[in-house]
Structure formats: structure tokens, C-alpha cells
Design an enzyme around this catalytic site. Structure first.
Site, PDB file in Angstrom:
ATOM      1  N   ALA A 279       0.844  -1.187   0.000  1.00 20.58           N
ATOM      2  CA  ALA A 279       0.000   0.000   0.000  1.00 20.58           C
ATOM      3  C   ALA A 279       0.882   1.241   0.000  1.00 20.58           C
ATOM      4  O   ALA A 279       2.089   1.139   0.210  1.00 20.58           O
ATOM      5  CB  ALA A 279      -0.907   0.016   1.226  1.00 20.58           C
TER       6      ALA A 279
ATOM      7  N   GLU B 191       1.076   5.514   1.184  1.00 21.26           N
ATOM      8  CA  GLU B 191       0.511   6.500   2.106  1.00 21.26           C
ATOM      9  C   GLU B 191       0.271   7.881   1.511  1.00 21.26           C
ATOM     10  O   GLU B 191       0.260   8.868   2.259  1.00 21.26           O
ATOM     11  CB  GLU B 191       1.459   6.633   3.307  1.00 21.26           C
ATOM     12  CG  GLU B 191       2.812   7.342   3.005  1.00 21.26           C
ATOM     13  CD  GLU B 191       3.974   6.407   2.701  1.00 21.26           C
ATOM     14  OE1 GLU B 191       3.705   5.255   2.267  1.00 21.26           O
ATOM     15  OE2 GLU B 191       5.133   6.812   2.876  1.00 21.26           O
TER      16      GLU B 191
ATOM     17  N   HIS C 268      -0.690   1.044   9.291  1.00 22.37           N
ATOM     18  CA  HIS C 268       0.617   1.516   8.823  1.00 22.37           C
ATOM     19  C   HIS C 268       0.485   2.771   7.952  1.00 22.37           C
ATOM     20  O   HIS C 268       1.138   3.788   8.209  1.00 22.37           O
ATOM     21  CB  HIS C 268       1.310   0.392   8.050  1.00 22.37           C
ATOM     22  CG  HIS C 268       2.673   0.732   7.532  1.00 22.37           C
ATOM     23  ND1 HIS C 268       3.829   0.409   8.200  1.00 22.37           N
ATOM     24  CD2 HIS C 268       3.063   1.382   6.406  1.00 22.37           C
ATOM     25  CE1 HIS C 268       4.877   0.835   7.517  1.00 22.37           C
ATOM     26  NE2 HIS C 268       4.441   1.431   6.409  1.00 22.37           N
ATOM     27  N   GLU C 269      -0.360   2.693   6.937  1.00 26.22           N
ATOM     28  CA  GLU C 269      -0.483   3.835   6.021  1.00 26.22           C
ATOM     29  C   GLU C 269      -1.091   5.035   6.741  1.00 26.22           C
ATOM     30  O   GLU C 269      -0.695   6.178   6.504  1.00 26.22           O
ATOM     31  CB  GLU C 269      -1.308   3.473   4.783  1.00 26.22           C
ATOM     32  CG  GLU C 269      -0.828   2.221   4.036  1.00 26.22           C
ATOM     33  CD  GLU C 269       0.657   2.173   3.725  1.00 26.22           C
ATOM     34  OE1 GLU C 269       1.283   3.252   3.566  1.00 26.22           O
ATOM     35  OE2 GLU C 269       1.220   1.053   3.667  1.00 26.22           O
TER      36      GLU C 269
ATOM     37  N   HIS D 201       1.528   6.793   8.810  1.00 27.35           N
ATOM     38  CA  HIS D 201       2.450   7.597   8.002  1.00 27.35           C
ATOM     39  C   HIS D 201       2.020   9.063   7.913  1.00 27.35           C
ATOM     40  O   HIS D 201       2.837   9.921   7.610  1.00 27.35           O
ATOM     41  CB  HIS D 201       2.513   7.042   6.575  1.00 27.35           C
ATOM     42  CG  HIS D 201       3.625   6.061   6.332  1.00 27.35           C
ATOM     43  ND1 HIS D 201       4.921   6.271   6.768  1.00 27.35           N
ATOM     44  CD2 HIS D 201       3.655   4.885   5.652  1.00 27.35           C
ATOM     45  CE1 HIS D 201       5.685   5.238   6.374  1.00 27.35           C
ATOM     46  NE2 HIS D 201       4.941   4.382   5.707  1.00 27.35           N
TER      47      HIS D 201
ATOM     48  N   GLU E 230       9.964   4.596   7.694  1.00 29.35           N
ATOM     49  CA  GLU E 230       9.472   3.216   7.616  1.00 29.35           C
ATOM     50  C   GLU E 230       9.717   2.422   8.894  1.00 29.35           C
ATOM     51  O   GLU E 230       8.828   1.725   9.374  1.00 29.35           O
ATOM     52  CB  GLU E 230      10.055   2.501   6.399  1.00 29.35           C
ATOM     53  CG  GLU E 230       9.600   3.083   5.054  1.00 29.35           C
ATOM     54  CD  GLU E 230       8.085   3.119   4.873  1.00 29.35           C
ATOM     55  OE1 GLU E 230       7.358   2.477   5.670  1.00 29.35           O
ATOM     56  OE2 GLU E 230       7.621   3.807   3.940  1.00 29.35           O
TER      57      GLU E 230
END
Ligand code: TRP
Ligand code: ZN
Length: 862
Positions: free
Chosen positions: A266, A268, A301-302, A305, A324
Site C-alpha cells: 500500500a 501512504e 501503517h499507512e 504515516h 518506515e
């Protein structure tokens, strides 16, 4: 100073120079056409350095026109080549208008603007924006974006870009025209555009300060019912970041689009995440528990970010781990709070011990902050991401949760709206805590896996316990000199009277002793509790103590780890001694029987305690990997367990309830334990086939079905083949489920796998242009089928090499990732070395080989 490496440009971290021009604002207009998309870019630019020309990045573009402050430039005022557009003698402040044309349809690299099916989609990280327009395509140039998208209204109901929608209308020619504005200055790698027809799911989130954010999820038409879990996960992530780090979302809209053609998991992009559909779409019949878990963690996660990556971004790509490593750490902490914290940690540890240790032992070894790069896409690695996350975790361990959170807050506040470095991050941590982090900083510059040798000496007469620690980091392909690191070593002391003490040892020297006084009983020492540092542990704890730890440690991860150590040793023993040693000691069988008959409250942990280390975990401990022996011994052990524990295995299996599917911790733990039982039962149970068939037929969910198919790989090949055929029949129209089928076929340890892979390549849903399909078939084969990939005749290596050669012309980024298993050729015995090398040499001979594949292959052959 840049260096030519066989005509390829090598970039060095040390060579960083600030940009010569800044771009305050860019207005982009896209007229979308499959083969002739026109992009008009109007940039407001300011000179930062005197006397230098403007050099804009650009690739695979046709320049249609260029104008300075509205006037077309004369031909001698600029120069174009395959990589850049250079403009001479510019004023200090100006407007540059550039019109380019490109072909999304012929873009199979899936970088820049591409057309996949009927959907236009962009992927700009790391250096994809240069395939869209001439630009300063580097993360330290932050600009405010205005975007206009024009496309036929009927076919393209949705024209999306970052930020807020300013206007939308259909013009007299039937084109939809939509304008977007992103108020947050951002680097080009965070730009996104999506155009297509979708099913749209909407929801809303109210932030802790009371702002309303509308959440919009776009999925392929007909898949609307598979999007709800991702949308709910997004709300959990937004809430979690407020609770844990006091971080709130900053735009009025958050969009997520799922697409089937995508190079990674994916992306961000600010306000407009683009996801591989694999990490969005789920329903019980087609997605496994693991899929649900991954969706939640990648959605998190995205989202995370947005602060760690977008609001504060990276100065240059060598700093990638700044966003990251930190964001993986954040998503791991999120997942640990949402699901089983122990299982999350066990999964993370497995990944470090297999893929990351292997990478550090390979020709591609690099620190979490690399020093030199040919193709940036090659550095989205387990080292940068997952070892990077371990480094952040160690920092939290050393500083404590509270100070770590304060340090993060200072870092984000200090660098908001800026492009920062890893040193900036450490500086903020240091300023908040007053601790000197100089030695800790070595984790950013030093590659390799430290080896930690530990021993304990108890003296009853003086009631002292001495713990001795020695650290050595062996030389790596990229670095010969290594210094001692700051290693946080968590320990647990288990005393005979059932009391427990926990301590944190901060190891700073090459060799260090820690002495505990007033220790009146000899404890069993649990080393590296919760895997407190990404190191290889070498210790002399005896087998009985390991089994004791496996039973009594307070940390579930330590319990699992003790079993892993126990099995690794047993395997090593079998290898070095006679095969009669393959007889398993009663003590371990007793313990396993105990877990099977009394699985306790944490069934997921029990399942892990009962699972042997996999091939990759075992392989990592050998300089030269004894492929066949490892496979044989593992099989022997499993066979023995299944025979000697046949009854408790069957009993445990039988009492685990089949309940209507729901994705939650307790229910997925049941399924996990059931799968483990099944994985043993197939080795001996007289009616294994019946058990499998019955579970296959009655399961209401993909998790239980995949467990059957995986276990049946151990039976004779016909049974597996029949089940797979049925499965493929049932799911022939669902690409994501067919990926599971491809992976099962390719990981089948029987020699028929080669013919089966060929057949699967003819499947209507297979396509070399789709990374998910290619990975399902070829990564599964090369990474989950050691028996056939490492065949002594080299047929496995050939299959992979031929596939890479084919793929390099289509999608170099994905091709380069497939090379990884071949890089470790030095770890095998001479005959396999030779075969792997010649596979690599064959790849090296590709005409017009990409930078991506070239960099890895050449590092490996040199
Ligand atoms: N930044 C993305 C993430 O970590 C990953 C990413 C990097 C990526 N390069 C990519 C995704 C190329 C897709 C394609 O989430
Ligand atoms: Zn990321």
C-alpha cells in the site's frame, strides 16, 4: 561525487546537497487518455543557489512545450535527455510551464501513471513522479499542489487526488473536470491520482478535538461487501494514534482506493492512500485470519504515516528508515493492542530471524540507513523496515515508554512540515531525555547481525549471580570493521520457589559482566526476553532449563523462543551425531502432551509452542545450509510427534469447536491450534484423509480450508491434487483467492510442482503483468518450497531465473525482488553454489537489464 558502476550511477549518502531551487506551488492538469495523456505543470520556483542551471528529473516523457513566465523558451535555453530536462540562465524567481505527454497504457512497471484495467492509478514513491512530469523529484522539495483531472464523465465517475475537492463539473464535451487542492506542502512521492469507476463505502470519524473527517473507501464494483472490515480498522487506527501518541488526522477527508495491480502492499499518499486490493478486501469465505490481521495492520501503517512520513518526511532516500522503521514500529504496537500481543511479537521475531538475518548475511547487506544505492526501489527491505522497527523498539526499551513518547512528540513538533534525517530524530530523543545516544546511533550506520554469547555463574556461598555477555558483529559484505553496540538485554530470573525477577541489562562493551548480589537460590535465566534486541543469541542453557522456561516464563514470547531453541539444538545434534539421536526425548513429548490435553487460556500461544521452527529459521544457523538433512530431520521429528502423540493430537483436534466464523482473537486462536493439530495428524493418523476431507467440506471460512490444503501437501500427491483442483474450480473467478491456490500449488514439496506451475501459468487469471499473481506463484515456490527450489539438479533455480528474465522487461521492481533467494548462493554446498551462480550469470546476461536487477545480481557475483 557519484561513481559509475558499469555505466550505472551509484548514489552515496555522504553526497547530499540541498536542492538548488525550491517549488512553492505546482498546478497540474491531467487530460487522461490511454496512450496520450497530457500533463500541464505550472510551477512557482525560487532559486536557492547562484549560478547553477535547473535540472529537472523526467523519464519516459515526451516534452510538448516549455515556457518561462508565460513565454515559450527558445530551443537553446534548455536541453532534454533520457533522464532530465536542464534549463539554463533562469531568474531568481519565476513561473515555469511544462507540457508533457505520456502513455499510461504501455506502463507495465506500475510506477508513475499507469492504466490497469479501466483504472488510472499512480505510484510515485520512491522516484515515480518523474515519469509523470519534469520535476525536482526528491523528498526534500515540498510544494503545495493544485490538481485538475479531465476524463470522459461516463467512464470515470471518480477522479481523485490528494487533499480537498474544490470543484467538479461535466463540460460540454462530456468530460468530467475535477479540481483538488492539498493545503499541506508535500514531496512529489506523496502525490496521487486515481480515476475510475468504483463501489464507494463512506463513513465518518470524529477526532478527539471534535473535527469531522469523512472516510471514503473505493473498491472494485461488486466488492462493496468486502470493504467494511478495512473501514472499521481505519477508525480503530485513528483512535489508537490519538490515545497512544496524541496524534490527530489533519484533513477533512481520508480516501483509500483498492487496486488489483500494485507493486507493494500500500502507499501512504497524502489523504489518498492506494492499496493493493489484497490488503483491503475481506469476507470470511475468501479471506483467512492472517488476511484480516494484515489488513488491519497495513491500514494502520499507512494511516500512521500521515504523521511519521507525511507531516515530517525524509530529507533524502537514505533516510527511508526514518519513516518506515518508525511506522512499522507504530503499526506493530497498534496490532499488539488490537490482536494477540504475543503472536504479533512472535511473527515479528520470525521475520527478523529468517529474512532479515539472511539479508544481513547476503551480498545485499546494508545498515538500516544505507550508504550507497543504485536503484532506490531495492532498498525497501526487511532491514530498513523491520530491523528499523527493532531499532525504534530498542530505543523505547532504553528510554522507557513515557520518555520515548515525549521524544517523538518533540521530533514531530520540531520538524513539522520539514524533511528530516535519522539524526534529527535521535537528537529530539536525546534532547527530551538528556541521555547521550551516540553509541545507540551505531545501529543506524552499522550493518550485520550481532552475535551475543552469554553465560551465567551462580555462587551459592556468596549468594551472587554473575552474568557474562560478549558481543561480536561479524563482518558483512558491505563493511569489515564493526564496533560494539548498545544492546538492551531483557532478562527474567525464574527461581525454584516460583518467584520471578525481571531486569534490563544495557550492554555497551564488547564484553561485560553483570553481578547480582543476595541471590539466595540459583535461578534459571531467560535471555533476551521478548526479543529485546535483533541479535543472534548463543548460550549454554541446558535442555531441561529450556523446557522449564517454555513452561514457566512470564513472557509468552520467551516461552515460544525456548521451544525454538530446544528444537534448533535437537536438529543440530542430529546433524552432527548419528541418526539414532533423532529419537525425541520423553521430556519434550510429555510437555507437548500436556499442552495438547490442557491447552490453557491462550490457545494461540499454545499453538506456537507446539510448532517446530521452519526450514528458514533452522537454515539461518548454518554457515553452509544442509538442505536435504534439515528437511529430512524436520519430517522425522514431525512423524515421531504424530505417532507418539497421536491420541492427544486427535483429542485436542476433536474438542476444538467449529463455530460460525468471526474474526476475533479467541476464535482465530482456536483455528490456529486446529491447524497445528492437523499439520501433525497428516503424518500418521489412519484416517487423515477423512479428517481433512471432512474439515474441507464443512468449513465455513477460508482459514480452515487453507489449513486443510496446506496439511495435505504432506500426504501423497493425489490427495493434495484433488483438493486443489476442487478449490481452483470453486474460486476460478476470484483473483485474490486464486493467488492462494497458486501459492499452494507452488509450495507443494513434490516433484510434480514444475508441471503444476506451468499449468497454472495458463490459468485465465494468471498474468505476468500482475505482481500479485507473479508473487503468488514464484515467491511461494522460491521461498516456501525448499525441497524443490533447492533441488540438486538445479531445476528450481532455472525456473526462477527464467521467470526473472521474462519479468525484468515488464516490471523490473518486482523482478528484482524475486532475485533475493538466489543471492545467498555462498551459503550452500559447492554443487548448489555452482548451479545458483550460473542462474545468476544467466540473468546478468539479459540485454538491457534493469538497474533494479543489475544492482542485486552484480553485488552477488562480485
Ligand atoms: N511507502 C510504502 C509503505 O511503506 C511502500 C512503498 C514504497 C511502495 N515504494 C512503493 C508501495 C512502491 C507501492 C509501490 O507503505
Ligand atoms: Zn511505510
Amino acid at each position: 561525487m557519484t561513481e559509475q558502476h558499469n555505466n550505472r550511477l551509484v548514489k552515496f549518502r555522504q553526497d547530499y546537497q540541498p536542492p538548488a531551487f525550491s517549488i512553492s506551488c505546482v498546478k497540474l492538469c491531467f487530460e487522461l487518455e490511454p496512450n496520450t495523456t497530457t500533463v500541464t505543470s505550472v510551477m512557482q520556483m525560487t532559486r536557492q543557489h547562484a549560478d547553477v542551471p535547473l535540472i529537472l528529473d523526467g523519464q519516459h516523457l515526451t516534452l510538448l512545450s516549455i515556457a518561462l513566465n508565460g513565454d515559450p523558451l527558445l530551443a537553446d535555453a534548455y536541453q532534454v535527455d533520457a533522464h532530465c530536462l536542464t534549463v539554463f540562465s533562469l531568474p531568481d524567481q519565476f513561473e515555469l510551464t511544462i507540457v508533457t505527454q505520456l502513455s499510461p497504457q504501455s506502463n507495465t512497471a506500475l510506477e508513475g501513471l499507469y492504466l490497469a484495467g479501466d483504472t488510472y492509478c499512480t505510484q510515485c514513491e520512491a522516484e515515480g513522479f518523474r515519469r509523470i512530469s519534469y520535476f525536482l523529484d526528491r523528498p526534500d522539495v515540498l510544494a503545495e499542489y493544485y490538481v485538475t483531472i479531465i476524463a470522459p464523465a461516463q467512464r470515470y465517475p471518480f477522479l481523485l487526488s490528494n487533499g480537498n475537492k474544490l470543484s467538479e463539473h461535466v463540460d460540454s464535451a462530456g468530460n468530467r473536470v475535477v479540481q483538488w487542492h492539498d493545503p499541506f506542502p508535500k514531496p512529489s512521492y506523496l502525490f496521487a491520482l486515481v480515476a475510475g469507476d468504483f463501489a464507494k463505502l463512506s463513513d465518518q470519524y470524529i477526532t478527539q478535538s471534535g473535527r469531522e473527517v469523512s472516510l471514503e473507501l473505493f473498491v472494485e464494483k461488486g466488492a462493496a461487501n468486502k470493504g467494511d472490515f478495512a473501514l472499521q480498522a481505519l477508525k480503530r487506527a485513528m483512535n489508537w494514534d490519538e490515545q497512544r501518541f496524541n496524534l490527530e488526522y489533519d484533513l477533512d477527508v481520508y480516501m483509500v482506493v483498492a487496486v488489483d495491480f500494485f507493486n507493494m502492499g500500500a502507499m501512504e499518499n497524502k489523504g489518498l492512500n492506494v492499496f493493493n486490493s489484497k490488503y483491503v478486501l475481506a469476507d470470511p469465505s475468501s479471506a483467512t485470519d492472517r488476511d484480516y490481521f494484515n489488513i488491519e495492520s497495513i491500514i494502520g501503517h499507512e494511516y500512521f504515516h500521515n504523521w511519521t512520513g507525511n507531516r515530517v518526511t525524509c530529507r533524502d532516500w537514505f533516510q527511508l528508515s526514518l519513516k518506515e522503521g518508525l511506522t512499522v514500529f507504530r503499526d506493530q504496537e497498534f496490532s499488539a493492542d488490537m490482536a494477540s500481543a504475543t503472536l504479533c511479537r512472535i511473527d515479528a521475531v520470525k521475520l527478523i530471524r529468517t529474512a532479515q538475518f539472511a539479508e544481513d548475511a547476503s551480498p545485499m547487506s546494508h545498515p538500516i540507513r544505507p550508504e550507497q544505492v543504485i536503484e532506490m526501489n531495492n532498498f525497501y527491505t526487511v532491514t530498513v523496515y523491520d530491523k528499523g522497527a527493532e531499532v525504534i523498539r530498542m530505543l523505547q526499551t532504553c528510554l522507557g515508554k513515557t520518555d520515548f513518547a515525549r521524544g517523538l512528540a518533540l521530533y514531530l513538533q520540531r520538524h513539522d512540515g520539514q524533511a528530516a534525517t535519522c539524526d534529527d530524530f535521535l537528537q529530539a530523543m536525546q534532547d527530551v531525555t538528556g541521555q547521550n545516544l551516540t553509541q545507540f546511533g551505531l545501529w543506524y550506520s552499522q550493518s550485520g547481525t550481532p552475535e551475543l554469547t552469554v553465560s551465567q555463574h551462580y555462587d551459592a556461598s556468596s549468594a551472587t549471580l554473575r552474568l557474562n555477555l560478549v558481543q561480536i558483529t561479524p563482518a558483512t559484505a558491505d563493511q569489515s570493521e564493526k564496533q560494539p553496540l548498545l544492546i538492551p538485554v531483557k532478562i527474567e530470573l525464574l527461581f525454584p520457589n516460583a518467584t520471578v525477577q525481571q531486569h534490563l541489562l544495557l550492554l555497551t562493551d564488547a564484553e561485560q559482566q553483570f553481578v547480582f548480589d543476595n541471590v539466595t537460590q540459583q535461578p534459571v535465566v531467560v535471555w533476551l526476553e521478548h526479543f529485546s534486541a535483533p541479535v543472534k543469541l548463543i548460550n549454554n542453557v541446558d535442555d531441561d532449563s529450556l523446557l522449564f522456561i517454555a513452561r514457566h516464563a512470564t513472557d509468552g514470547v520467551a516461552r515460544w523462543d525456548a521451544m525454538q531453541q530446544f528444537w534448533s539444538r535437537k536438529v543440530a545434534h542430529c546433524l552432527s551425531a548419528s541418526q539414532s539421536d533423532a529419537v525425541l526425548p520423553d521430556a519434550v513429548l510429555q510437555l507437548m502432551r500436556h499442552w495438547l490435553t490442557q491447552p490453557g487460556d491462550d490457545l494461540a500461544l499454545t499453538a506456537e509452542l507446539l510448532t517446530l521452527p521452519d526450514f528458514d529459521t533452522l537454515a539461518e544457523q548454518y554457515q553452509q545450509i544442509p538442505v536435504n538433512q534439515l528437511i529430512d530431520i524436520l519430517r522425522q521429528f514431525k512423524q515421531q510427534i504424530s505417532v507418539k502423540l497421536a491420541q492427544p493430537l486427535r483429542q485436542c483436534y476433536d474438542v476444538l469447536p467449529f463455530q460460525p466464523y468471526s474474526y476475533n482473537q479467541q476464535a482465530s486462536a482456536v483455528r490456529r491450534l486446529r491447524a497445528v493439530c492437523l499439520s501433525y495428524l497428516v503424518f500418521s493418523s489412519v484416517d487423515a484423509t477423512n479428517v481433512l476431507t471432512s474439515q474441507y467440506q464443512h468449513a465455513d471460512n477460508m482459514t480452515d480450508v487453507i489449513a486443510v490444503l496446506t496439511a495435505s501437501q504432506q500426504l501423497d500427491s493425489d490427495i493434495f491434487q484433488n483438493l486443489v483442483n476442487d478449490f481452483a474450480d470453486r474460486w476460478q473467478h476470484d483473483a485474490l483467492v486464486m493467488d492462494k491456490c497458486f501459492a499452494l500449488v507452488a509450495s507443494n514439496p513434490h516433484p510434480q510442482v514444475f508441471a503444476a506451475i506451468e499449468t497454472m501459468q495458463q490459468h485465465p487469471l494468471f498474468s505476468w503483468n500482475n505482481p500479485n499473481r507473479v508473487r503468488a506463484l514464484l515467491s511461494a515456490f522460491s521461498q516456501r518450497n525448499p525441497a524443490q527450489f533447492h533441488r540438486a539438479d538445479g531445476k528450481g533455480y532455472q525456473l526462477l531465473a527464467n521467470s526473472i528474465i521474462k519479468l525484468d522487461a515488464i516490471n523490473a521492481q518486482v523482478a528484482a525482488r524475486l532475485v533475493t533467494p538466489l543471492l545467498s548462493w555462498r551459503r550452500f554446498e559447492p554443487k548448489r553454489q555452482q548451479l545458483m551462480r550460473s542462474a545468476l550469470q544467466q540473468i546478468a546476461k539479459i540485454k538491457g537489464i534493469s538497474n533494479d536487477v543489475y544492482e542485486k545480481v552484480s553485488r552477488s557475483l562480485n
